[in-house]
Design a protein around this motif. Structure first.
Motif, PDB file in Angstrom:
ATOM      1  N   GLU A  89       0.824  -1.217   0.000  1.00 35.83           N
ATOM      2  CA  GLU A  89       0.000   0.000   0.000  1.00 35.83           C
ATOM      3  C   GLU A  89       0.852   1.258   0.000  1.00 35.83           C
ATOM      4  O   GLU A  89       0.446   2.299  -0.499  1.00 35.83           O
ATOM      5  N   GLN A  90       2.075   1.157   0.561  1.00 40.11           N
ATOM      6  CA  GLN A  90       3.000   2.297   0.574  1.00 40.11           C
ATOM      7  C   GLN A  90       3.742   2.442  -0.751  1.00 40.11           C
ATOM      8  O   GLN A  90       4.538   3.351  -0.918  1.00 40.11           O
ATOM      9  N   GLY A  91       3.522   1.519  -1.660  1.00 38.51           N
ATOM     10  CA  GLY A  91       4.148   1.614  -2.975  1.00 38.51           C
ATOM     11  C   GLY A  91       5.389   0.756  -3.161  1.00 38.51           C
ATOM     12  O   GLY A  91       6.076   0.879  -4.176  1.00 38.51           O
ATOM     13  N   VAL A  92       5.692  -0.081  -2.184  1.00 37.30           N
ATOM     14  CA  VAL A  92       6.842  -0.974  -2.314  1.00 37.30           C
ATOM     15  C   VAL A  92       6.464  -2.095  -3.282  1.00 37.30           C
ATOM     16  O   VAL A  92       5.421  -2.734  -3.127  1.00 37.30           O
ATOM     17  N   THR A  93       7.309  -2.311  -4.262  1.00 40.70           N
ATOM     18  CA  THR A  93       7.061  -3.358  -5.252  1.00 40.70           C
ATOM     19  C   THR A  93       7.498  -4.703  -4.677  1.00 40.70           C
ATOM     20  O   THR A  93       8.653  -4.875  -4.287  1.00 40.70           O
ATOM     21  N   ILE A  94       6.562  -5.640  -4.642  1.00 41.54           N
ATOM     22  CA  ILE A  94       6.836  -6.971  -4.086  1.00 41.54           C
ATOM     23  C   ILE A  94       6.362  -8.021  -5.083  1.00 41.54           C
ATOM     24  O   ILE A  94       5.201  -8.020  -5.497  1.00 41.54           O
ATOM     25  N   TYR A  95       7.285  -8.898  -5.454  1.00 44.68           N
ATOM     26  CA  TYR A  95       6.921 -10.070  -6.231  1.00 44.68           C
ATOM     27  C   TYR A  95       6.979 -11.268  -5.290  1.00 44.68           C
ATOM     28  O   TYR A  95       7.735 -11.273  -4.326  1.00 44.68           O
ATOM     29  N   GLY A  96       6.184 -12.286  -5.578  1.00 46.54           N
ATOM     30  CA  GLY A  96       6.146 -13.459  -4.725  1.00 46.54           C
ATOM     31  C   GLY A  96       6.645 -14.703  -5.430  1.00 46.54           C
ATOM     32  O   GLY A  96       6.490 -14.852  -6.643  1.00 46.54           O
ATOM     33  N   VAL A  97       7.256 -15.567  -4.653  1.00 43.67           N
ATOM     34  CA  VAL A  97       7.594 -16.920  -5.104  1.00 43.67           C
ATOM     35  C   VAL A  97       6.820 -17.851  -4.191  1.00 43.67           C
ATOM     36  O   VAL A  97       7.138 -17.971  -3.008  1.00 43.67           O
ATOM     37  N   ASN A  98       5.777 -18.436  -4.729  1.00 39.54           N
ATOM     38  CA  ASN A  98       4.978 -19.377  -3.957  1.00 39.54           C
ATOM     39  C   ASN A  98       5.718 -20.709  -3.953  1.00 39.54           C
ATOM     40  O   ASN A  98       5.802 -21.382  -4.971  1.00 39.54           O
ATOM     41  N   TYR A  99       6.243 -21.059  -2.798  1.00 35.99           N
ATOM     42  CA  TYR A  99       7.239 -22.120  -2.672  1.00 35.99           C
ATOM     43  C   TYR A  99       6.607 -23.434  -2.235  1.00 35.99           C
ATOM     44  O   TYR A  99       6.012 -23.510  -1.157  1.00 35.99           O
ATOM     45  N   LYS A 100       6.754 -24.452  -3.074  1.00 38.26           N
ATOM     46  CA  LYS A 100       6.322 -25.825  -2.763  1.00 38.26           C
ATOM     47  C   LYS A 100       4.914 -25.873  -2.168  1.00 38.26           C
ATOM     48  O   LYS A 100       4.696 -26.401  -1.081  1.00 38.26           O
ATOM     49  N   ASP A 101       3.982 -25.324  -2.902  1.00 37.02           N
ATOM     50  CA  ASP A 101       2.619 -25.189  -2.403  1.00 37.02           C
ATOM     51  C   ASP A 101       1.642 -25.860  -3.361  1.00 37.02           C
ATOM     52  O   ASP A 101       1.939 -26.047  -4.539  1.00 37.02           O
ATOM     53  N   GLU A 102       0.484 -26.202  -2.838  1.00 32.21           N
ATOM     54  CA  GLU A 102      -0.628 -26.629  -3.685  1.00 32.21           C
ATOM     55  C   GLU A 102      -1.217 -25.363  -4.287  1.00 32.21           C
ATOM     56  O   GLU A 102      -1.553 -24.423  -3.545  1.00 32.21           O
ATOM     57  N   GLN A 103      -1.356 -25.325  -5.597  1.00 35.64           N
ATOM     58  CA  GLN A 103      -1.762 -24.080  -6.243  1.00 35.64           C
ATOM     59  C   GLN A 103      -3.178 -23.651  -5.881  1.00 35.64           C
ATOM     60  O   GLN A 103      -3.448 -22.451  -5.784  1.00 35.64           O
ATOM     61  N   ALA A 104      -4.058 -24.584  -5.660  1.00 33.70           N
ATOM     62  CA  ALA A 104      -5.414 -24.216  -5.225  1.00 33.70           C
ATOM     63  C   ALA A 104      -5.344 -23.540  -3.849  1.00 33.70           C
ATOM     64  O   ALA A 104      -6.044 -22.543  -3.602  1.00 33.70           O
ATOM     65  N   ASP A 105      -4.491 -24.054  -2.966  1.00 29.67           N
ATOM     66  CA  ASP A 105      -4.323 -23.446  -1.640  1.00 29.67           C
ATOM     67  C   ASP A 105      -3.719 -22.045  -1.757  1.00 29.67           C
ATOM     68  O   ASP A 105      -4.122 -21.125  -1.044  1.00 29.67           O
ATOM     69  N   ALA A 106      -2.759 -21.893  -2.652  1.00 31.22           N
ATOM     70  CA  ALA A 106      -2.115 -20.587  -2.843  1.00 31.22           C
ATOM     71  C   ALA A 106      -3.117 -19.556  -3.363  1.00 31.22           C
ATOM     72  O   ALA A 106      -3.163 -18.420  -2.880  1.00 31.22           O
ATOM     73  N   ARG A 107      -3.906 -19.955  -4.356  1.00 32.65           N
ATOM     74  CA  ARG A 107      -4.907 -19.022  -4.897  1.00 32.65           C
ATOM     75  C   ARG A 107      -5.945 -18.664  -3.834  1.00 32.65           C
ATOM     76  O   ARG A 107      -6.340 -17.499  -3.698  1.00 32.65           O
ATOM     77  N   GLN A 108      -6.355 -19.641  -3.044  1.00 36.98           N
ATOM     78  CA  GLN A 108      -7.319 -19.391  -1.966  1.00 36.98           C
ATOM     79  C   GLN A 108      -6.726 -18.429  -0.936  1.00 36.98           C
ATOM     80  O   GLN A 108      -7.400 -17.523  -0.454  1.00 36.98           O
ATOM     81  N   TRP A 109      -5.469 -18.633  -0.603  1.00 37.41           N
ATOM     82  CA  TRP A 109      -4.764 -17.766   0.355  1.00 37.41           C
ATOM     83  C   TRP A 109      -4.797 -16.305  -0.124  1.00 37.41           C
ATOM     84  O   TRP A 109      -5.146 -15.405   0.630  1.00 37.41           O
ATOM     85  N   LEU A 110      -4.417 -16.098  -1.393  1.00 37.95           N
ATOM     86  CA  LEU A 110      -4.385 -14.733  -1.911  1.00 37.95           C
ATOM     87  C   LEU A 110      -5.779 -14.130  -1.993  1.00 37.95           C
ATOM     88  O   LEU A 110      -5.957 -12.924  -1.821  1.00 37.95           O
ATOM     89  N   LYS A 111      -6.767 -14.959  -2.241  1.00 38.24           N
ATOM     90  CA  LYS A 111      -8.150 -14.475  -2.308  1.00 38.24           C
ATOM     91  C   LYS A 111      -8.640 -14.058  -0.925  1.00 38.24           C
ATOM     92  O   LYS A 111      -9.254 -12.998  -0.764  1.00 38.24           O
ATOM     93  N   LEU A 112      -8.341 -14.855   0.084  1.00 35.09           N
ATOM     94  CA  LEU A 112      -8.832 -14.583   1.435  1.00 35.09           C
ATOM     95  C   LEU A 112      -8.004 -13.546   2.191  1.00 35.09           C
ATOM     96  O   LEU A 112      -8.531 -12.764   2.973  1.00 35.09           O
ATOM     97  N   GLN A 113      -6.685 -13.561   1.971  1.00 39.69           N
ATOM     98  CA  GLN A 113      -5.785 -12.705   2.755  1.00 39.69           C
ATOM     99  C   GLN A 113      -5.440 -11.392   2.053  1.00 39.69           C
ATOM    100  O   GLN A 113      -4.747 -10.567   2.609  1.00 39.69           O
ATOM    101  N   ASP A 114      -5.871 -11.228   0.825  1.00 37.14           N
ATOM    102  CA  ASP A 114      -5.473 -10.133  -0.060  1.00 37.14           C
ATOM    103  C   ASP A 114      -4.084 -10.421  -0.619  1.00 37.14           C
ATOM    104  O   ASP A 114      -3.347 -11.243  -0.093  1.00 37.14           O
TER     105      ASP A 114
END
Length: 178
Positions: A89-114
């Motif tokens: 929100e402060q403008g810091v650019t952040i890229y993510g590496v979703n590490y050794k995860d189930e992709q459905a869980d990762a997508r759900q995480w980003l949906k629920l947690q922002d």
């Protein structure tokens, strides 16, 4: 006395010095990385939220950014996540590496947690993590605009870590890039 009888003593002294340095270094999370001042490892991985899109390391260059290694399975990532949202929100650019995860869980995480990430890549088999020398999640790399890794932080990024460690380095790299 034969020379070889001193070998255990010399070995003991060398190991003692190494242990002493490890115990009393200033920042215990500041582990050296073989990748410091080297380019991001090459990769071609699918985006977490759009698996049809393949992302390469080259696409991430052009500005200073944080590369955060995370997983929906990672308890410490849950603690870190709200602060990453604040940084984004402060403008810091952040890229993510979703590490050794189930992709459905990762997508759900980003949906629920922002989602604080510009985008996250799915490192399902952990190959990029291995190339980065990742011990586990969370880990955060500071990358300059040419795609060179300039700093590595192991553990949670919180207000103290950001203010004392990452922010001064992030701002210095931004100044360098003009």
């Amino acid at each position: 006395m034969k020379k070889w009888t001193l070998v255990p003593l010399v070995l003991f002294l060398v190991l003692s010095l190494l242990f002493y340095r490890a115990l009393f270094r200033e920042n215990k999370n500041d582990l050296p990385s073989a990748l410091l001042n080297r380019p991001l490892p090459e990769f071609q991985l699918p985006a977490v939220l759009n698996p049809e899109r393949l992302i390469t390391a080259k696409e991430l260059t052009g500005e200073v950014f944080l590369l955060n290694v995370w997983g929906s399975w990672c308890v410490a990532c849950r603690i870190e996540h709200p602060y990453l949202l604040e940084l984004a929100e402060q403008g810091v650019t952040i890229y993510g590496v979703n590490y050794k995860d189930e992709q459905a869980d990762a997508r759900q995480w980003l949906k629920l947690q922002d989602d604080p990430y510009v985008l996250s890549v799915a490192d399902v088999d952990g190959r990029l993590g291995i190339d980065l020398g990742v011990y586990g999640a969370p880990e955060t790399f500071l990358v300059d605009q040419q795609g060179m890794i300039r700093y590595r932080h192991i553990g949670i990024v919180d207000k103290r870590v950001w203010e004392e460690d990452l922010k001064p380095r992030y701002q210095a790299l931004q100044k360098e890039s003009g």
